[in-house]
Every structure is written in C-alpha cells, then in structure tokens.
Scaffold this active site. Structure first.
Site, PDB file in Angstrom:
ATOM      1  N   MET A   9      44.940  32.649  35.783  1.00  0.00           N
ATOM      2  CA  MET A   9      45.215  31.989  37.066  1.00  0.00           C
ATOM      3  C   MET A   9      46.199  30.849  36.830  1.00  0.00           C
ATOM      4  O   MET A   9      45.799  29.744  36.449  1.00  0.00           O
ATOM      5  CB  MET A   9      43.914  31.486  37.702  1.00  0.00           C
ATOM      6  N   GLU A  10      47.463  31.138  37.032  1.00  0.00           N
ATOM      7  CA  GLU A  10      48.511  30.158  36.789  1.00  0.00           C
ATOM      8  C   GLU A  10      48.295  28.924  37.660  1.00  0.00           C
ATOM      9  O   GLU A  10      48.068  29.028  38.868  1.00  0.00           O
ATOM     10  CB  GLU A  10      49.884  30.773  37.097  1.00  0.00           C
ATOM     11  N   GLN A  69      49.055  36.676  27.769  1.00  0.00           N
ATOM     12  CA  GLN A  69      49.833  37.361  28.805  1.00  0.00           C
ATOM     13  C   GLN A  69      51.292  36.934  28.756  1.00  0.00           C
ATOM     14  O   GLN A  69      51.608  35.741  28.672  1.00  0.00           O
ATOM     15  CB  GLN A  69      49.270  37.075  30.194  1.00  0.00           C
ATOM     16  N   CYS A  99      52.124  38.679  39.500  1.00  0.00           N
ATOM     17  CA  CYS A  99      52.250  37.323  40.036  1.00  0.00           C
ATOM     18  C   CYS A  99      53.074  37.331  41.324  1.00  0.00           C
ATOM     19  O   CYS A  99      54.203  37.829  41.333  1.00  0.00           O
ATOM     20  CB  CYS A  99      52.904  36.404  39.003  1.00  0.00           C
ATOM     21  N   LYS A 140      48.714  44.173  34.124  1.00  0.00           N
ATOM     22  CA  LYS A 140      48.077  43.785  35.387  1.00  0.00           C
ATOM     23  C   LYS A 140      49.105  43.950  36.495  1.00  0.00           C
ATOM     24  O   LYS A 140      50.227  43.445  36.386  1.00  0.00           O
ATOM     25  CB  LYS A 140      47.584  42.342  35.324  1.00  0.00           C
ATOM     26  N   GLY A 201      40.188  41.352  42.640  1.00  0.00           N
ATOM     27  CA  GLY A 201      40.560  40.871  43.962  1.00  0.00           C
ATOM     28  C   GLY A 201      39.385  40.700  44.899  1.00  0.00           C
ATOM     29  O   GLY A 201      38.628  41.644  45.150  1.00  0.00           O
TER      30      GLY A 201
END
Length: 323
Positions: A9-10, A69, A99, A140, A201
C-alpha cells in the site's frame, strides 16, 4: 489452509506499519511498497530504504516472509533491477501492474500497462530470466484501465511470461478504490490461467472474506486497507479471535498505536509523524467508534511531544488489555 497476504500500500503501509500488522499476526506473507524502476540499476540502499526487511533475511521482525515489488515499464531495466534485488534474498519478486496513481500512470507504469498484454509478457519474461529459479516472480494486476475488455488477455500474458502466481485486484484503474469490487471477474481470470490466483479488493470483515472466496473461487486472499482498518482481521479470519470487533479489542490495540507512534518518529521527520498517526487513526474509525475521539484529540496537536500524553490518556480512559 487458505493463505492471507498483506498487500503493498504505497503511502500507507511502509515497513513501520508492516511491522505492527505482521506483529499482531495472521499473515502468511507480505509485499513491499513498489520500487520504481526507470533507466538505471538502483543501488542496494534504495531497497534497504523501501524494504528494510532485507536487512533481516527479507522478513519482518516476527518472521513474516517479504517479497520486493518492482514498478516500471521497460523489460530490460526491470530485468536488471530484478537481478539486483534478487541478491538480497527476497521471498519473491513481485511486479506492479495495478497501481492507479496518476503520478505513476502518466509515465506509463502501474495499471496503464494493462492496455498492452504483449508488453506485460515481455516484462515478466525479462524478469524471470534475470532471477534465480528458487525465487518466484509474481504479478499484481487490476481488471483493466477503463474497462475489462483485456482482463483475460493480460492475465494470460502474465502467466505465459512466467509469473508463478497472480494477485487480481477486482477493479479497473478508473474505478480506483470505489466499491464494489468485482470478484466475479477474478473467477473468470482464474479459469483462464494455469497458475494460482489470489483475490484482492474490498475485504474489510470476515464476512467479506468469505464472500470474496465464494464469488472469486480463490482460496487465498490479499488484504490491504481492511487490515489497516482492523489490524486483527487476519486473526479473525483464521479463527484466532472473535469475528466481530469489540471494546476489548480496542483496548488491546492501544499499546500497538503507541508502538507505531514510537517507530514512525524514527522513520519520518518530526513534522510529518503526527500526520502519519492521524492517517492510521482515520482508518481505525471505520472499525471502532472510540478511534474517532482519539483522532479528534490528535488532530489538533501541533507539537509531536504532546502525543504520548494523549495516547496515555486513552489507555487510562479505556483501561489496559489486562484490566
């Protein structure tokens, strides 16, 4: 036993929060925030900054395995950087094709790559060729950019390129994080590829997890914001805690909040630390009404030195977990 993965989770789940969440327990593995690749081979210190777990055998302090990642669009440079990253003995090299951030997408990275399945395949092939066989290369993806017309093609391209497994976030780039997540599409993708698919999600509760698994037909699930909103969610899913959050859980979480505050101050400049705590508390408000009061108290603070007193006051008010 179905596996649970902590999502990258950036801007939210850096190594400090990963430390806290995996320390609470329930996760089988986690993925770092993305390392952006463009036109150079990044030095080791870049990976150590973004994923300090590489200094601990590429695992969190409690031993949760970490994958690194990478995000980029050039197969050649991604391959070279994957080779560099693999020297740090990660438990996997993950490729970001999901992203939705504008700052990433305008440079042709992240979810924007879902418009070109052939490029996806070339990227995975390049990375797979550069990484030693024992280290899995995973990916992903989302369902597409603005629609799902290429979702199956993209998933097949990733599988054919050599991805060992695939996480599917069940929304398009344009959907962002707006509900609902279209779990039925994950089932279609899983039917179309011959590698394991992991659902992702809109999993905020144990019931969401059950429905996600049922609709997606996937055994394994990756959890992101839901694990931030309820750090005990992985334990609830695994039957190690009651399924519904309780006041007792809030009391048990307060020492973890203090732990996070202590560690985040060492991670960021002092002026930014309160903002990080406010962001975390804003997620907790979704699960516990008590978090709203603590959030309001912290929100008005300008001096970071005043925050420990506010956290201590919350412990006094709600009682320690042992009381």
């Amino acid at each position: 036993m179905p596996r649970l993965f902590l999502a990258p989770m950036e801007g939210l789940a850096d190594y400090v929060l990963r430390d806290v969440l995996t320390g609470i327990g329930g996760f089988d593995a986690a993925v770092s925030e993305f390392v952006r690749v463009s036109g150079s081979v990044l030095p080791r210190r870049t990976y150590e900054r973004i994923c300090p777990e590489v200094l601990n055998g590429c695992q969190t302090p409690v031993g949760t395995p970490m994958a690194i990642q990478l995000l980029g669009s050039d197969p050649y440079w991604l391959g070279l950087n994957a080779e560099q990253a693999s020297a740090l003995s990660p438990h996997g090299i993950d490729l970001n094709f999901g992203c939705p951030a504008k700052t990433v997408n305008r440079h042709g990275g992240g979810a924007m790559l879902l418009g070109d399945p052939e490029l996806l395949s070339r990227i995975v092939r390049s990375v797979r060729a550069a990484v030693p066989d024992p280290i899995p290369v995973t990916a992903k993806m989302r369902l597409g950019i603005s629609d799902t017309s290429l979702a199956i093609d993209c998933a097949q391209a990733l599988a054919e390129g050599g991805a060992a497994s695939l996480v599917v976030h069940a929304r398009t780039k344009d959907h962002g994080y707006r509900p609902p997540a279209h779990w039925e599409w994950i089932a279609r993708i899983a039917d179309a590829v011959n590698i394991p698919v992991i659902a992702n999600g809109e999993v905020w509760t144990v019931d969401d997890w059950r429905r996600c698994r049922s609709v997606s037909a996937c055994a394994d699930v990756m959890i992101g914001r839901g694990a931030v909103a309820d750090p005990f969610l992985a334990l609830r899913i695994k039957g190690l805690m009651d399924e519904e959050p309780s006041p007792e859980d809030w009391r048990a979480l307060l020492p973890r909040i203090a732990e996070y505050w202590e560690k985040v101050q060492r991670r960021v400049v002092p002026g930014h630390a309160p903002g990080r705590l406010k962001l975390l508390l804003s997620y907790f408000r979704r699960t516990w009404p008590q978090a709203s009061e603590l959030y309001a108290a912290v929100r008005t603070i300008r001096d970071p030195l005043a925050i420990p007193g506010v956290l201590d006051a919350a412990v006094i008010k709600y009682g320690s977990p042992a009381s």
